[in-house]
Scaffold this active site. Structure first.
Site, short mmCIF file in Angstrom:
data_model
loop_
_atom_site.label_atom_id
_atom_site.label_comp_id
_atom_site.label_asym_id
_atom_site.label_seq_id
_atom_site.Cartn_x
_atom_site.Cartn_y
_atom_site.Cartn_z
CD GLU A 161 -2.33 40.10 40.46
OE1 GLU A 161 -1.58 39.13 40.62
OE2 GLU A 161 -3.51 39.99 40.04
CG HIS A 229 2.94 38.11 40.17
ND1 HIS A 229 2.51 37.09 41.01
CD2 HIS A 229 1.85 38.88 39.92
CE1 HIS A 229 1.22 37.25 41.25
NE2 HIS A 229 0.79 38.32 40.60
CB CYS A 346 5.21 33.27 45.94
SG CYS A 346 5.24 33.59 44.16
#
Length: 415
Positions: A161, A229, A346
């Protein structure tokens, strides 16, 4: 001259709250709410303006084609005829979270002296699993210079990711760094999205020095609490690691290794007794951008939710008063992104490189942001209700909006 560039994902015109991301508490909490794509994109533009005002180099990535017609065709359907959950996955604007686009190793860290980029496969979540081909196309366009090596995704047997699970610590961007790959093992009821096998593959592909490459497990407690995350509980900049006390499974080993390998290493750790893990995740304290502007004052670009959370705001005020590593905090309003589970960090991918090696169409200044804001104000939908994402009129508006943006940026290759 190597400088860090923050490439922000422009929030796409299909931005909606379908609640597709298991383990992302904000996404789940706001599922079914009415979204505001125009406001979301303009909030992102304003964040970029504030970073330019700090003296930072700013870039952009373009929203992906939505609906994802090619992906739906592979499933034997179309957006008009698809089951609602498939249509939702095809209309997601999640590529705006550019921290998941790729993992970056700057030239000072690699054996061949190139800046390496590996596009993330994002295989864990259906709505993100079909992003990588369009992301790879943008990476190959933006970083076409011989100064870069752009890699395809790690095979989907292993989840990757991107930079949201990767940190680099170094005395300066143009000096060799220590790269930290953070992976998940277990996360209670939620999936661990970054596999250690993917992280090790990327380190090999990027030709990193094993002596300056670390692999650290994220704590199960953090994942179970909603830190899907690593960048929800830790962020690095220069020689500074800013992290929650419960970010890592083996905090002492990681900190010890960094102290031994990074000149001037400094840990800024937030105790759970001061800022509980739940408050850190809800406010996205660590999903802020930690940057060093030209004036040298390390700055935390934090969401306004940090100011509105008493425990977090109290810690920030005490740290600033203590003359600690973080000297300044800029609060930014990215509430539309936050409501879907993504904070300031992000929204951006950090690439340390010579800006002159990047396709200039991907770099922005205030004048270009004015043009982008004009297109967004005219073309982005004002609101989207989850029940309307298969409406023919909305689909036509979303596709036209993206075409107009590409025309403004003169990027016909991405049509």
């Amino acid at each position: 001259m190597i400088r860090e560039i923050n490439f922000d994902g422009i929030v796409g015109p299909s931005h909606n709250y379908a609640g597709l991301s298991l383990g992302n508490l904000a996404s789940a909490r706001n599922a079914g709410h009415v979204s505001q794509p125009r406001a979301a994109a303009l909030q992102g533009i304003d964040k970029m303006r504030s970073n330019i005002a700090l003296g930072l180099v700013q870039g952009v990535f373009i929203p992906q084609p939505r609906p994802g017609r090619a992906w739906l065709a592979e499933l034997g359907t179309t957006v008009e005829n698809a089951e609602p959950h498939l249509a939702a996955n095809a209309m997601s604007a999640s590529s705006m979270w550019a921290a998941n686009a790729a993992t970056i190793s700057p030239a000072p860290d690699t054996a061949d002296g190139k800046c390496h980029l590996t596009v993330a496969n994002l295989k864990t979540m259906p709505h993100r699993s079909h992003e990588w081909p369009a992301t790879l196309a943008q990476l190959r366009l933006a970083f076409a210079s011989d100064a870069f090596a752009v890699h395809g995704p790690v095979p989907p047997a292993y989840g990757d990711e991107g930079a949201a699970n990767h940190m680099r610590l170094t005395p300066a961007h143009d000096q060799p760094g220590v790269e930290v790959f953070v992976y998940g093992v277990a996360g209670g009821p939620f999936p661990a999205r970054q596999h250690v096998e993917a992280s090790k593959a990327i380190a090999r592909l990027h030709r990193l020095d094993p002596e300056r490459t670390l692999f650290a497990a994220q704590s199960e407690e953090a994942i179970a609490a909603g830190a899907f995350h690593n960048d929800v509980v830790a962020v690095a900049n220069g020689p500074v690691l800013f992290a929650h006390e419960k970010a890592f499974a083996d905090r002492d080993t990681l900190v010890g290794a960094l102290a031994a390998k990074v000149d001037g290493f400094e840990l800024v750790e937030v105790p759970d007794a001061v800022v509980p893990l739940a408050d850190a995740i809800r406010s996205y304290l660590f999903n802020a951008q930690l940057v060093t502007p030209p004036d040298g004052a390390m700055t935390l670009v934090a969401p306004t939710e940090c100011r509105d959370t008493p425990s977090v705001n109290g810690w920030i005020e005490r740290h600033l008063a203590s003359n600690g590593a973080i000297r300044r905090v800029n609060f930014v309003d990215v509430r539309q992104s936050m409501a879907n589970g993504g904070g300031p960090a992000c929204l951006r991918l950090r690439v340390a490189c010579d800006p002159s090696d990047v396709d200039p169409r991907f770099l922005v200044d205030d004048a270009k942001l004015d043009r982008l804001a004009g297109v967004i104000s005219q073309r982005w939908p004002d609101e989207i209700a989850s029940d309307d994402i298969q409406a023919a009129s909305l689909i036509a508006d979303v596709e036209r909006a993206r075409r107009d943006l590409l025309e403004t940026l003169d990027m016909p290759e991405l049509n």
